[in-house]
Scaffold this active site. Sequence first.
Site, PDB file in Angstrom:
ATOM      1  N   TYR A  58       0.801  -1.244   0.000  1.00  0.00           N
ATOM      2  CA  TYR A  58       0.000   0.000   0.000  1.00  0.00           C
ATOM      3  C   TYR A  58       0.826   1.284   0.000  1.00  0.00           C
ATOM      4  O   TYR A  58       0.501   2.214  -0.738  1.00  0.00           O
ATOM      5  CB  TYR A  58      -1.025  -0.036   1.151  1.00  0.00           C
ATOM      6  N   GLU A  64      -8.643  -7.470   3.832  1.00  0.00           N
ATOM      7  CA  GLU A  64      -7.770  -8.473   3.204  1.00  0.00           C
ATOM      8  C   GLU A  64      -7.134  -9.374   4.259  1.00  0.00           C
ATOM      9  O   GLU A  64      -7.013 -10.589   4.051  1.00  0.00           O
ATOM     10  CB  GLU A  64      -6.717  -7.761   2.325  1.00  0.00           C
TER      11      GLU A  64
HETATM   12  C1  HEM Z   1      -6.610   2.243  -1.580  1.00  0.00           C
HETATM   13  C2  HEM Z   1      -5.917   1.569  -2.446  1.00  0.00           C
HETATM   14  C3  HEM Z   1      -6.471   0.760  -3.602  1.00  0.00           C
HETATM   15  C4  HEM Z   1      -7.640   0.884  -4.300  1.00  0.00           C
HETATM   16  C5  HEM Z   1      -8.748   1.891  -4.114  1.00  0.00           C
HETATM   17  C6  HEM Z   1      -7.649  -0.173  -5.305  1.00  0.00           C
HETATM   18  C7  HEM Z   1      -8.672  -0.386  -6.212  1.00  0.00           C
HETATM   19  C8  HEM Z   1      -8.750  -1.453  -7.069  1.00  0.00           C
HETATM   20  C9  HEM Z   1      -9.862  -1.749  -7.946  1.00  0.00           C
HETATM   21  C10 HEM Z   1     -11.104  -0.894  -8.076  1.00  0.00           C
HETATM   22  C11 HEM Z   1      -9.575  -2.875  -8.607  1.00  0.00           C
HETATM   23  C12 HEM Z   1     -10.443  -3.567  -9.663  1.00  0.00           C
HETATM   24  C13 HEM Z   1     -11.306  -4.603  -8.999  1.00  0.00           C
HETATM   25  C14 HEM Z   1     -12.247  -5.273  -9.993  1.00  0.00           C
HETATM   26  O1  HEM Z   1     -13.243  -4.642 -10.361  1.00  0.00           O
HETATM   27  O2  HEM Z   1     -11.957  -6.385 -10.415  1.00  0.00           O
HETATM   28  C15 HEM Z   1      -8.275  -3.320  -8.159  1.00  0.00           C
HETATM   29  C16 HEM Z   1      -7.632  -4.450  -8.625  1.00  0.00           C
HETATM   30  C17 HEM Z   1      -6.305  -4.687  -8.399  1.00  0.00           C
HETATM   31  N1  HEM Z   1      -5.466  -3.992  -7.572  1.00  0.00           N
HETATM   32 FE1  HEM Z   1      -5.984  -2.484  -6.334  1.00  0.00          FE
HETATM   33  N2  HEM Z   1      -6.498  -0.888  -5.206  1.00  0.00           N
HETATM   34  C18 HEM Z   1      -5.744  -0.358  -4.189  1.00  0.00           C
HETATM   35  C19 HEM Z   1      -4.516  -0.791  -3.776  1.00  0.00           C
HETATM   36  C20 HEM Z   1      -3.763  -1.725  -4.433  1.00  0.00           C
HETATM   37  C21 HEM Z   1      -2.415  -2.081  -4.076  1.00  0.00           C
HETATM   38  C22 HEM Z   1      -1.625  -1.530  -2.872  1.00  0.00           C
HETATM   39  C23 HEM Z   1      -2.001  -3.000  -4.984  1.00  0.00           C
HETATM   40  C24 HEM Z   1      -0.620  -3.629  -5.020  1.00  0.00           C
HETATM   41  C25 HEM Z   1       0.276  -3.440  -5.896  1.00  0.00           C
HETATM   42  C26 HEM Z   1      -3.098  -3.242  -5.899  1.00  0.00           C
HETATM   43  C27 HEM Z   1      -3.107  -4.147  -6.956  1.00  0.00           C
HETATM   44  C28 HEM Z   1      -4.232  -4.533  -7.648  1.00  0.00           C
HETATM   45  C29 HEM Z   1      -4.249  -5.634  -8.600  1.00  0.00           C
HETATM   46  C30 HEM Z   1      -3.060  -6.493  -9.004  1.00  0.00           C
HETATM   47  C31 HEM Z   1      -5.556  -5.737  -9.056  1.00  0.00           C
HETATM   48  C32 HEM Z   1      -6.112  -6.776 -10.028  1.00  0.00           C
HETATM   49  C33 HEM Z   1      -6.585  -6.197 -11.297  1.00  0.00           C
HETATM   50  C34 HEM Z   1      -5.681  -6.353 -12.482  1.00  0.00           C
HETATM   51  O3  HEM Z   1      -4.610  -6.936 -12.377  1.00  0.00           O
HETATM   52  O4  HEM Z   1      -6.090  -5.879 -13.540  1.00  0.00           O
HETATM   53  N3  HEM Z   1      -4.138  -2.446  -5.543  1.00  0.00           N
HETATM   54  N4  HEM Z   1      -7.797  -2.445  -7.206  1.00  0.00           N
END
Ligand code: HEM
Length: 405
Positions: A95, A137
């Site tokens: 994060y 998580e």
């Molecule tokens: C407050 C912080 C964060 C928010 C608001 C956020 C928001 C989101 C959202 C909206 C999705 C798409 C979910 C879906 O509809 O399938 C997503 C997916 C994902 N997020 Fe986050 N995220 C945050 C932090 C993080 C962090 C710290 C990481 C680490 C590197 C991360 C890595 C990912 C990954 C790998 C995906 C899978 C989607 C893909 O690979 O296309 N996110 N996140």
Amino acid sequence: MLNINTRNLVKATVPVLKEHGVALTRHFYARMFLHNPELKPVFNQGNQQSGSQQQALAMAVLAYAEHIDDPSVLMPVLTLVANKHVSVGIRAEHYPVVGMHLLASIKEVLGDAASDELLAAWAAAYGQLADILIAQESAIYAKAAMTSGGWTGWRGFIVSKKVVESEEITSFYLQPADGGSVPDYKPGQYISVKVFVPELGMMQPRQYSLSCAPGQAYLRISVKREAAMATKPAGLVSNVLHRDCHEGALIDVAPPMGDYVLHEDRDTPVVLISAGVGVTPKLAMLEHLLKQNTRRKIRFVHACRHGGVHAFKQQVRELSEQYGQIKSLTYYEVPRAEDLQSIDYDQQGRLDLQTVASDFILPEADYYICGPRPFMQAQIASLQSLGITSARIHKEAFGSGGFAH
Ligand code: HEM
Ligand SMILES: Cc1cc2nc3c(=O)[nH]c(=O)nc-3n(C[C@H](O)[C@H](O)[C@H](O)COP(=O)(O)OP(=O)(O)OC[C@H]3O[C@@H](n4cnc5c(N)ncnc54)[C@H](O)[C@@H]3O)c2cc1C
């Protein structure tokens, strides 16, 4: 709770986020992958290239700014995000890195409009959202570890069997390479698998719904090969799985996740509605209900292009004949000449729930929908116009963008 000044500053950015949100998240991902290239394999590069992940994050940031006074209304969608995060191994220590690139991107994209005060407000707001997600998580990780046969992170599975289900869908039977137990899961849940994609020279994760009832000696996923089309390239991971992942291959698997699950504590009728490969979680639900000797009425409504791509037709037909409580209804959008005498479909054209027999729309039922986004939007609109409340409609999108609907 953030103070009123911070919340007002965040809310004031809503018009800018509406206009420049996607530009901001595009900049953010480019920046993060430049400075932290080790994160690239963690993200779905197909979603990056199609732009859907930038869109999903922009929608999330916007929704958060709009609901900064009461982020609890975002809980259902944050649960979806938390499950997705855990399914690809996101941990608390990620994060600060993401937060640093997000704040730097706000500064770089907004320029002079990003005052120190505004950046401080967004830093506090990001911290609050990160805390909510990290807490969710950590609970999901703990549950995955405590589940019978469970684990956290990635675990090696052997492809023990590969079965062709249609011209474009193939099932993969997966057994733990360590010889240990197969995890328990809820029908409707998905796993992530991680494979090496030669075209990118890196590993890539993707989610696949479990397509059979829990309680077997294997996990089963059923994958549609995403062929190249005039306007878009071939899907990366689905082609690796179909082409390179033979029986005996070893692949990384993350534990079952997701909150799109059959409500087992209810005795309401169950209406399962799908299009194309969206049939997969429904099969787990159908098989599980029957294994439990349910007395619930089951309706199995499916739409696909034609008989060549109609997967699992024999299994569903046989179950419908065997169990009086199941009624199935199948639509072929464009039947082929050889489909015309087929008993495997009932209607030609697109599924329109407003016109199906009343026996398939049961007012007291729970509805489970899965398929391409426009299909799901159409079915949800039809159900709502037929008086079905949102609490009875459960949906899974096979992509990113939980904030989009
Ligand atoms: C407050 C912080 C964060 C928010 C608001 C956020 C928001 C989101 C959202 C909206 C999705 C798409 C979910 C879906 O509809 O399938 C997503 C997916 C994902 N997020 Fe986050 N995220 C945050 C932090 C993080 C962090 C710290 C990481 C680490 C590197 C991360 C890595 C990912 C990954 C790998 C995906 C899978 C989607 C893909 O690979 O296309 N996110 N996140
Ligand atoms: C919860 C969940 C459950 C799922 N369950 C299943 C399941 O049971 N079975 C199943 O088959 N799938 C399932 N999916 C979908 C699966 O995760 C993958 O998204 C799918 O297999 C495609 O992955 P890919 O790597 O082959 O395609 P990707 O390479 O990720 O590409 C995805 C799509 O984007 C398009 N694209 C790529 N680049 C561009 C570009 N530059 N411009 C325009 N378009 C582009 C591709 O053509 C393709 O259609 C599920 C997804 C989720 C989130």
